[in-house]
Design a protein around this motif. Structure first.
Motif, mmCIF file in Angstrom:
data_model
loop_
_atom_site.group_PDB
_atom_site.id
_atom_site.type_symbol
_atom_site.label_atom_id
_atom_site.label_comp_id
_atom_site.label_asym_id
_atom_site.label_seq_id
_atom_site.Cartn_x
_atom_site.Cartn_y
_atom_site.Cartn_z
ATOM 1 N N TYR A 83 0.839 -1.207 0.000
ATOM 2 C CA TYR A 83 0.000 0.000 0.000
ATOM 3 C C TYR A 83 0.869 1.250 0.000
ATOM 4 O O TYR A 83 1.808 1.378 0.795
ATOM 5 N N ASP A 84 0.560 2.157 -0.912
ATOM 6 C CA ASP A 84 1.254 3.436 -1.013
ATOM 7 C C ASP A 84 0.555 4.440 -0.090
ATOM 8 O O ASP A 84 -0.568 4.864 -0.369
ATOM 9 N N LEU A 85 1.211 4.772 1.001
ATOM 10 C CA LEU A 85 0.615 5.667 1.998
ATOM 11 C C LEU A 85 0.526 7.111 1.511
ATOM 12 O O LEU A 85 -0.244 7.893 2.058
ATOM 13 N N LYS A 86 1.303 7.447 0.506
ATOM 14 C CA LYS A 86 1.266 8.804 -0.036
ATOM 15 C C LYS A 86 0.108 8.976 -1.016
ATOM 16 O O LYS A 86 -0.617 9.975 -0.974
ATOM 17 N N LYS A 87 -0.063 7.980 -1.872
ATOM 18 C CA LYS A 87 -1.097 8.050 -2.909
ATOM 19 C C LYS A 87 -2.408 7.398 -2.482
ATOM 20 O O LYS A 87 -3.423 7.505 -3.174
ATOM 21 N N ASN A 88 -2.367 6.678 -1.346
ATOM 22 C CA ASN A 88 -3.550 5.977 -0.829
ATOM 23 C C ASN A 88 -4.109 4.967 -1.832
ATOM 24 O O ASN A 88 -5.316 4.901 -2.087
ATOM 25 N N VAL A 89 -3.217 4.162 -2.402
ATOM 26 C CA VAL A 89 -3.619 3.115 -3.336
ATOM 27 C C VAL A 89 -2.774 1.868 -3.108
ATOM 28 O O VAL A 89 -1.662 1.944 -2.582
ATOM 29 N N VAL A 90 -3.314 0.716 -3.510
ATOM 30 C CA VAL A 90 -2.533 -0.520 -3.520
ATOM 31 C C VAL A 90 -1.688 -0.508 -4.790
ATOM 32 O O VAL A 90 -2.221 -0.490 -5.904
ATOM 33 N N SER A 91 -0.388 -0.507 -4.640
ATOM 34 C CA SER A 91 0.498 -0.413 -5.798
ATOM 35 C C SER A 91 0.884 -1.783 -6.351
ATOM 36 O O SER A 91 1.167 -1.914 -7.546
ATOM 37 N N LYS A 92 0.897 -2.820 -5.503
ATOM 38 C CA LYS A 92 1.241 -4.171 -5.926
ATOM 39 C C LYS A 92 0.482 -5.193 -5.076
ATOM 40 O O LYS A 92 0.163 -4.934 -3.915
ATOM 41 N N SER A 93 0.249 -6.368 -5.661
ATOM 42 C CA SER A 93 -0.356 -7.457 -4.894
ATOM 43 C C SER A 93 0.282 -8.779 -5.339
ATOM 44 O O SER A 93 0.641 -8.943 -6.510
ATOM 45 N N TYR A 94 0.396 -9.698 -4.380
ATOM 46 C CA TYR A 94 1.109 -10.950 -4.627
ATOM 47 C C TYR A 94 0.422 -12.129 -3.937
ATOM 48 O O TYR A 94 -0.336 -11.956 -2.981
ATOM 49 N N ILE A 95 0.751 -13.333 -4.408
ATOM 50 C CA ILE A 95 0.387 -14.574 -3.708
ATOM 51 C C ILE A 95 1.335 -14.732 -2.513
ATOM 52 O O ILE A 95 2.523 -14.422 -2.616
ATOM 53 N N VAL A 96 0.817 -15.226 -1.393
ATOM 54 C CA VAL A 96 1.665 -15.462 -0.224
ATOM 55 C C VAL A 96 1.181 -16.715 0.500
ATOM 56 O O VAL A 96 -0.021 -16.974 0.595
ATOM 57 N N SER A 97 2.129 -17.490 0.999
ATOM 58 C CA SER A 97 1.780 -18.721 1.714
ATOM 59 C C SER A 97 1.563 -18.440 3.201
ATOM 60 O O SER A 97 1.903 -17.369 3.700
ATOM 61 N N HIS A 98 1.014 -19.426 3.894
ATOM 62 C CA HIS A 98 0.867 -19.347 5.352
ATOM 63 C C HIS A 98 1.318 -20.671 5.958
ATOM 64 O O HIS A 98 1.671 -21.605 5.255
#
Length: 215
Positions: A83-98
């Motif tokens: 999340y870009d705190l300056k622009k208030n947008v999600v800039s990237k998203s990824y798969i992540v394991s748990h």
């Protein structure tokens, strides 16, 4: 008479062809309905973004970027959000394991219902706020990891449990829903390609907040 039989036969053949064509179209439409992308539930994360911005400011953390991981989402979907705190947008998203918890390592048994724990040897992921610290050497993926310092009671054992951010060859680079992502022993692990991008981000942005939730 022969001409009449010929006309009737041709009409019957054309009729069958039209019916067959209609059946094929119907099947295609049904297939489209089955594969229609209605798998992702839209979740309003605005309260998390707002709290994260306040937390970063109050604790002298990076005020440009922060990472939100939602383990409430199916593991075959992208649920690691930069999340870009300056622009208030999600800039990237990824798969992540748990973490696999009580299940077999490397399987996808809890793809829809993640086990959460802060206990040693639980092999579970822990929710809560983390500060991403030093860059280190990993035995997994692209051989890079980042130390995670748990800041809440729910993840206070992270460093002693050796919970780090790293990559893993088993993690897919794109969404695989309804299949799940292979489960490890509690670390948030991403694909090698994803880690290359995340590594570049973290080399230029220090003390980034990572917040793991289960919506």
């Amino acid at each position: 008479m022969k001409n009449m039989f010929f006309v009737i036969a041709m009409a019957w053949i054309l009729s069958c062809n039209q019916k067959e064509a209609q059946v094929v179209i119907s099947k295609n439409e049904n297939r489209k309905e089955v594969t229609q992308d209605n798998r992702r539930v839209e979740i309003d994360y605005s309260k998390y973004y707002k709290e994260a911005k306040q937390y970063c400011k109050a604790n002298n953390l990076n005020q440009s970027k922060f990472i939100l991981i939602d383990l409430g989402l199916h593991s075959g979907l992208k649920r690691f959000f930069v999340y870009d705190l300056k622009k208030n947008v999600v800039s990237k998203s990824y798969i992540v394991s748990h973490g696999c918890g009580d299940n077999r390592w490397g399987a996808t048994s809890s793809k829809e219902n993640v086990q959460i724990s802060n206990e040693f040897d639980s092999h579970c992921s822990s929710i809560g706020k983390y500060v991403i610290l030093n860059r280190g050497i990993s035995q997994w993926g692209i051989k890079v990891n980042y130390i995670l310092q748990g800041k809440d009671k729910t993840n206070s054992n992270a460093r002693n449990r050796a919970i780090v951010l790293h990559s893993w060859e088993a993690v897919p680079n794109t969404e695989v829903y309804p299949e799940g992502t292979p489960e490890g022993w509690g670390c948030p692990a991403v694909s090698n390609e994803s880690m290359k991008e995340i590594d570049e981000l973290l080399k230029t942005n220090k003390k980034v907040l990572m917040w793991i939730i289960k919506s």
